[in-house]
Design an enzyme around this catalytic site. Structure first.
Site, PDB file in Angstrom:
ATOM      1  N   MET A  42      54.961  52.190  42.907  1.00 54.15           N
ATOM      2  CA  MET A  42      55.858  51.905  41.784  1.00 54.15           C
ATOM      3  C   MET A  42      56.515  50.549  42.035  1.00 54.15           C
ATOM      4  SD  MET A  42      58.937  54.323  40.483  1.00 54.15           S
ATOM      5  CE  MET A  42      59.491  54.347  38.817  1.00 54.15           C
ATOM      6  N   TYR A  77      51.169  57.486  42.726  1.00 57.65           N
ATOM      7  CA  TYR A  77      52.574  57.784  42.431  1.00 57.65           C
ATOM      8  C   TYR A  77      52.725  59.207  41.891  1.00 57.65           C
ATOM      9  CZ  TYR A  77      56.618  57.889  39.236  1.00 57.65           C
ATOM     10  OH  TYR A  77      57.747  58.251  38.544  1.00 57.65           O
ATOM     11  N   HIS A  80      52.429  61.682  44.595  1.00 56.10           N
ATOM     12  CA  HIS A  80      53.340  61.483  45.726  1.00 56.10           C
ATOM     13  C   HIS A  80      54.361  62.628  45.782  1.00 56.10           C
ATOM     14  CE1 HIS A  80      56.313  59.639  48.358  1.00 56.10           C
ATOM     15  NE2 HIS A  80      55.393  58.728  48.667  1.00 56.10           N
TER      16      HIS A  80
END
Length: 109
Positions: A42, A77, A80
């Site tokens: 990010m 992301y 994650h």
């Protein structure tokens, strides 16, 4: 027109559930913003509230925008653990939401 190289924008339009206290919304937004520090893919995070004078927001009150270098970075992301943990806290407070991912295109005239 040319597609901007190496950038993928992830947009979340959201409406918080009626009765969600403003201080809780503020804490959730801070948690969302902190993901940029916890998830390497990010690259940026921006947010804001609807200010439209056209009243075409269809009930959505907030917009959250983040950027990634690639679709693979976005996938990393999403998977994650910090994102999953945050999503499990954030999503129950939303009445509705929509997500759009796109590559910005530059128009040269």
């Amino acid at each position: 027109m040319e597609e901007q190289q190496g950038v993928l924008t992830h947009v979340l339009l959201a409406k918080f559930k009626e009765g969600t206290p403003p201080d809780q919304i503020d804490q959730l937004i801070k948690g969302f913003a902190n993901l940029v520090n916890l998830t390497e893919p990010m690259k940026s995070f921006h947010w804001g509230k609807d200010l439209s004078i056209e009243n075409l927001h269809q009930g959505f009150t907030h917009v959250f925008e983040s950027s990634f270098e690639s679709a693979e970075g976005l996938a990393e992301y999403i998977a994650h653990p910090a994102h999953i943990e945050f999503a499990n806290l954030f999503l129950p407070h939303l009445e509705k939401f929509v997500v759009i991912d796109y590559k910005p295109t530059i128009v040269r005239i």
